[in-house]
Design an enzyme around this catalytic site. Structure first.
Site, PDB file in Angstrom:
ATOM      1  N   THR A  21      -0.591  -2.641  11.165  1.00 36.16           N
ATOM      2  CA  THR A  21      -1.248  -2.667   9.862  1.00 36.16           C
ATOM      3  C   THR A  21      -0.307  -3.380   8.955  1.00 36.16           C
ATOM      4  O   THR A  21       0.443  -2.793   8.236  1.00 36.16           O
ATOM      5  CB  THR A  21      -1.565  -1.298   9.311  1.00 36.16           C
ATOM      6  N   GLU A  63       6.741   4.697   6.909  1.00 36.33           N
ATOM      7  CA  GLU A  63       6.391   5.927   6.210  1.00 36.33           C
ATOM      8  C   GLU A  63       7.313   7.074   6.627  1.00 36.33           C
ATOM      9  O   GLU A  63       7.318   7.503   7.778  1.00 36.33           O
ATOM     10  CB  GLU A  63       4.930   6.281   6.489  1.00 36.33           C
ATOM     11  N   LYS A 108       3.956  -6.819   4.249  1.00 33.89           N
ATOM     12  CA  LYS A 108       3.700  -5.434   3.856  1.00 33.89           C
ATOM     13  C   LYS A 108       3.329  -4.653   5.092  1.00 33.89           C
ATOM     14  O   LYS A 108       2.797  -5.192   6.068  1.00 33.89           O
ATOM     15  CB  LYS A 108       2.607  -5.324   2.796  1.00 33.89           C
ATOM     16  N   ASN A 161       0.490  10.577   5.434  1.00 35.68           N
ATOM     17  CA  ASN A 161      -0.776  10.274   6.086  1.00 35.68           C
ATOM     18  C   ASN A 161      -1.817  11.379   5.887  1.00 35.68           C
ATOM     19  O   ASN A 161      -3.024  11.125   5.904  1.00 35.68           O
ATOM     20  CB  ASN A 161      -0.548   9.998   7.569  1.00 35.68           C
ATOM     21  N   THR A 185       0.868  -1.183   0.000  1.00 40.50           N
ATOM     22  CA  THR A 185       0.000   0.000   0.000  1.00 40.50           C
ATOM     23  C   THR A 185       0.906   1.235   0.000  1.00 40.50           C
ATOM     24  O   THR A 185       1.321   1.685  -1.053  1.00 40.50           O
ATOM     25  CB  THR A 185      -0.966  -0.002   1.199  1.00 40.50           C
ATOM     26  N   SER A 218      -6.028  10.625  -0.968  1.00 41.04           N
ATOM     27  CA  SER A 218      -6.108  11.414  -2.207  1.00 41.04           C
ATOM     28  C   SER A 218      -5.304  10.781  -3.323  1.00 41.04           C
ATOM     29  O   SER A 218      -4.689   9.760  -3.162  1.00 41.04           O
ATOM     30  CB  SER A 218      -5.669  12.843  -1.961  1.00 41.04           C
TER      31      SER A 218
END
Length: 408
Positions: A193, A279, A182, A403, A156, A408
């Protein structure tokens, strides 16, 4: 940019006998990307898993637990990205059931022999029609060594695929262990997650594999944290196809320990790769707590430090504002903690001694360590002889950007 994340060349990614994988473009959320993955497992494979502790457990997680408990023998797994199918109520549960029904019909197995997995945006309906329409393409793509494609397909916000693969000598035989994972954000222990799949051609008794997957998860995926958020979809699965000459039925088997260690090491590498590709991460940090009374209190301290936004932002800036670490230790929840017994190291530098600043500590030494991409934070509590370790990363501007723009 991932921190020292090793991606093995495809020539070093080994097929696991009894496992076939196919991927497809289903358009779950975005066009022109592979977002659907199917695993077909040999009959007689042992399969076990552990899942999120979030009370908003996603529909596929609920169905996975039910299908594993049914004991009919898992023959397939299906994974979609782009939509978590979480917070979707009975409609979402029916969508997960429809997914299993569709794949079962195409493979000639029972729906209860399918494990479904989803990852992506929460609180949005799963486009099950698009998912099921993509299944024939994924099935047509089934191959015995499609791990590299699958590692990309399940991503993702990940920037790199996460793969581990090795051949291990056990007694007079050699087994294969290959896996993918992942995850990059909403990562916290008690699963995160994240999705993790580890397969071996060793044979492992089903009840024994259930014990192993829980223990291995605690040593690996439950020792990582990025941002302290526990997701709705976390799943870690181990598949043992039994297609090699190795068969283990109990912990007393002399091959049990080396097999367990090899699987646990593979899971730990996959878990660490999630943190390395977190991230916006620019640094990979190991928080090691020792001289604790119990593992529970060692982990309390480790997680307090690893999840502190103030600590993590200081590491991003390479700013040795290390009083933030002492502060986190102090609020970790050990009521009778004697801070005068605490020593703190940053890499090879003794920063705090007996609860206060080490008289020999120079800030230039701390800054030298903090500029490194991999950093060890070592904390001695002076209370006992138990140690434990947590892996984490820094917080950067990019984490906020990713985040803020996620939908979007």
């Amino acid at each position: 940019m991932a921190v020292n994340l090793y991606i093995p060349p495809e020539s070093h990614i080994f097929a696991v006998a009894g496992v076939e994988i196919g991927t497809a473009e289903a358009g779950i959320r975005k066009a022109n990307r592979r977002d659907l993955t199917v695993f077909r497992l040999a009959e007689g494979s042992s399969v076990a898993g552990v899942f999120t502790l979030n009370r908003f457990r996603a529909a596929p997680v609920q169905l996975c637990e039910a299908h594993l408990a049914a004991g009919q023998g898992i023959r397939a797994m299906v994974i979609n990205t782009g939509n978590a199918n979480a917070g979707t109520g009975e409609t979402g549960l029916q969508a997960a059931k429809d997914t299993c029904q569709a794949l079962a019909g195409l493979l000639g197995i029972e729906p209860a022999q399918v494990l479904p997995f989803s990852t992506g945006v929460i609180l949005e309906p799963l486009p099950v029609d698009r998912l099921t329409a993509g299944l024939p393409q994924a099935i047509a793509d089934l191959q015995d060594n499609n791990w590299f494609a699958a590692a990309h397909s399940i991503m993702t916000t990940d920037t790199q695929p996460k793969i581990v693969s090795q051949r291990v000598a056990l007694g007079n035989n050699t087994i294969t262990i290959t896996g993918i994972s992942k995850g990059a954000g909403m990562i916290r222990p008690n699963m995160a997650t994240m999705l993790g799949y580890l397969a071996t051609d060793a044979g492992i008794a089903p009840d024994l594999l259930k014990e192993m997957v829980r223990s291995i998860a605690d040593r690996s995926f439950n020792r990582i944290t990025v941002d302290g958020d526990t997701s709705t979809n976390d799943s870690f699965i181990i598949v043992a196809t039994g297609k090699s000459q190795v068969r283990i039925d109990s912990t007393s088997d002399p091959l049990y320990e080396p097999l367990y260690t090899a699987l646990a090491d593979a899971a730990t590498e996959l878990a660490q790769k999630i943190v390395r590709d977190a991230e916006g991460a620019t640094k990979f940090m190991t928080v090691q707590v020792e001289q604790a009374k119990t593992s529970e209190e060692a982990l309390k301290v480790a997680y307090a430090v690893a999840q502190s936004p103030l600590v993590k932002t200081a590491f991003f800036a390479s700013d040795p504002n290390l009083g933030r670490i002492l502060c986190a230790i102090g609020y970790a929840g050990i009521a009778d903690l004697d801070v005068n017994g605490i020593n703190l190291w940053l890499g090879d530098v003794l920063v705090a001694k007996n609860g206060g600043r080490n008289p020999d500590y120079q800030e230039a030494d701390g800054q030298r360590v903090m500029k490194e991409p991999e950093i060890l934070v070592r904390i001695a509590l002076g209370r006992g002889d138990v140690s434990d370790t947590v892996y984490t990363c820094d917080f950067s501007h990019e984490y906020v950007s990713i985040n803020a723009d996620y939908r979007s």
